[in-house]
Design a protein around this motif. Sequence first.
Motif, PDB file in Angstrom:
ATOM      1  N   PRO A  14       0.510  -1.249   0.280  1.00  6.01           N
ATOM      2  CA  PRO A  14      -0.401   0.408  -0.454  1.00  6.01           C
ATOM      3  C   PRO A  14       0.643   0.964  -0.035  1.00  6.01           C
ATOM      4  CG  PRO A  14      -0.356  -2.003   1.429  1.00  6.01           C
ATOM      5  CD  PRO A  14       0.141  -2.142   1.628  1.00  6.01           C
ATOM      6  N   ALA A  15       2.075   0.759   0.384  1.00  9.01           N
ATOM      7  CA  ALA A  15       3.294   2.427   0.375  1.00  9.01           C
ATOM      8  C   ALA A  15       2.828   2.897  -0.592  1.00  9.01           C
ATOM      9  CB  ALA A  15       4.216   2.193   1.482  1.00  9.01           C
ATOM     10  N   PHE A  16       3.201   2.404  -1.599  1.00  9.52           N
ATOM     11  CA  PHE A  16       3.622   2.628  -3.388  1.00  9.52           C
ATOM     12  C   PHE A  16       2.113   3.056  -3.574  1.00  9.52           C
ATOM     13  CE2 PHE A  16       6.677  -0.577  -1.768  1.00  9.52           C
ATOM     14  CZ  PHE A  16       8.156  -0.010  -2.370  1.00  9.52           C
ATOM     15  N   ALA A  17       1.294   3.809  -2.897  1.00  7.81           N
ATOM     16  CA  ALA A  17      -0.219   3.810  -3.866  1.00  7.81           C
ATOM     17  C   ALA A  17      -0.289   4.654  -3.575  1.00  7.81           C
ATOM     18  CB  ALA A  17      -1.195   2.211  -3.934  1.00  7.81           C
ATOM     19  N   SER A  18       0.028   6.579  -4.621  1.00  7.62           N
ATOM     20  CA  SER A  18      -0.073   7.566  -3.637  1.00  7.62           C
ATOM     21  C   SER A  18      -1.288   7.678  -4.164  1.00  7.62           C
ATOM     22  CB  SER A  18       0.764   7.991  -5.089  1.00  7.62           C
ATOM     23  OG  SER A  18       0.454   7.998  -5.866  1.00  7.62           O
ATOM     24  N   ASP A  19      -1.970   8.655  -3.453  1.00  9.34           N
ATOM     25  CA  ASP A  19      -3.411   9.703  -3.966  1.00  9.34           C
ATOM     26  C   ASP A  19      -3.680   9.868  -5.490  1.00  9.34           C
ATOM     27  OD1 ASP A  19      -4.224   8.846  -1.195  1.00  9.34           O
ATOM     28  OD2 ASP A  19      -3.528  10.218  -0.533  1.00  9.34           O
ATOM     29  N   PHE A  20      -2.296  10.345  -5.566  1.00  9.30           N
ATOM     30  CA  PHE A  20      -2.171  10.823  -7.411  1.00  9.30           C
ATOM     31  C   PHE A  20      -2.409   9.571  -7.674  1.00  9.30           C
ATOM     32  CE2 PHE A  20      -0.168  12.209 -11.257  1.00  9.30           C
ATOM     33  CZ  PHE A  20      -1.141  12.739 -10.993  1.00  9.30           C
ATOM     34  N   GLY A  21      -1.288   9.095  -7.704  1.00  7.29           N
ATOM     35  CA  GLY A  21      -1.203   7.967  -8.811  1.00  7.29           C
ATOM     36  C   GLY A  21      -3.207   7.336  -8.772  1.00  7.29           C
ATOM     37  N   ARG A  22      -4.029   6.477  -7.112  1.00 12.50           N
ATOM     38  CA  ARG A  22      -5.341   6.509  -7.741  1.00 12.50           C
ATOM     39  C   ARG A  22      -6.450   7.083  -8.235  1.00 12.50           C
ATOM     40  NH1 ARG A  22      -6.795   2.978  -3.373  1.00 12.50           N
ATOM     41  NH2 ARG A  22      -5.002   3.486  -2.130  1.00 12.50           N
ATOM     42  N   PHE A  23      -5.547   8.717  -8.195  1.00 13.41           N
ATOM     43  CA  PHE A  23      -6.814   9.592  -9.039  1.00 13.41           C
ATOM     44  C   PHE A  23      -6.360   9.460 -10.332  1.00 13.41           C
ATOM     45  CE2 PHE A  23      -6.700  13.473 -11.052  1.00 13.41           C
ATOM     46  CZ  PHE A  23      -8.361  14.655 -11.377  1.00 13.41           C
ATOM     47  N   ALA A  24      -5.523   8.929 -10.773  1.00  7.30           N
ATOM     48  CA  ALA A  24      -4.839   9.595 -12.334  1.00  7.30           C
ATOM     49  C   ALA A  24      -5.196   8.063 -12.719  1.00  7.30           C
ATOM     50  CB  ALA A  24      -3.070   9.517 -12.786  1.00  7.30           C
TER      51      ALA A  24
END
Length: 289
Positions: free
Chosen positions: A36-46
């Motif tokens: 989970p540490a590698f899943a950024s909020d920006f990445g999720r949004f993109a």
Amino acid sequence: MATLMLQGMTRKDSAHISPSAHYTGFVWFRHGLSEPAFASDFGRFAHRVLAPISWAAKRAFGLDIERFLLQRHLLIDARLVQAIEQGGVTQVVEIACGLSPRGRRMRKRFPHITYVEADLPDMAASKRELLRVQGWLGAQHRVEAVDILAEEGPLSLASLFAGLDRTKPVVVITEGLLNYFERPVVERFWRALAAQLRGFSQATYLTELYPDLTEHPRYRQLRWGVWLIGKLTRGGYPLHYQSEAAIADAGKECGFREVRVLDPDRQPAELNLPRGELASLVRIVEARL
């Protein structure tokens, strides 16, 4: 510090690569390849924003973007594991690491190896802090700043490789990097990298390319997809070579002794690489010195 400026490319231009690292970082997490540490909020949004485009490309043209991303990531992993287990590699350098979870996975599986991740200064600082907070940073797993366009100075390739043991084998990885640059920049980087790797007892370079496969049954759709990717990443997305042989020849001209070009669709079934109805667009390049 002297910096490479080819065809209008500046360091500001090269920085646009970093946002895409957040997207691919979330793809790895979504498919169980990272924590989970590698899943950024920006990445999720993109990923959420691009989901309709990805669905339409797959439905209308058979172009499965995540399949290509997974093929390249897993096949590079497989070649790296073989180099460690059978080739005695104890040093790995991953340039343009972004939010790649590969360093974490490989250090868990092979705690004896040294893994150096590298990226542009801002991205490197973010990755370093991520690993530090999780307790994963250490002498054998570190993050360095690098700019592949820098010819000298603290961000140069020479500085990046200075801390490694040249009497031991090394593997260098670039994933999701080369297709953002025009061919002259790619080949200048290859020459500079080959020059650095000549000092090692044994060296392997792993990367991926999307060649200009004019014989592909969906070539026109592919060109449309390339145009779209360029727009989404605020830059070009050139396809450099028209065949696997052309890729191998270019690698050898840049100083590599042996160059293999691997098609994910032709790899052993036990690698469990995702396959689709249409031929794969991505190729993995394995170059040796």
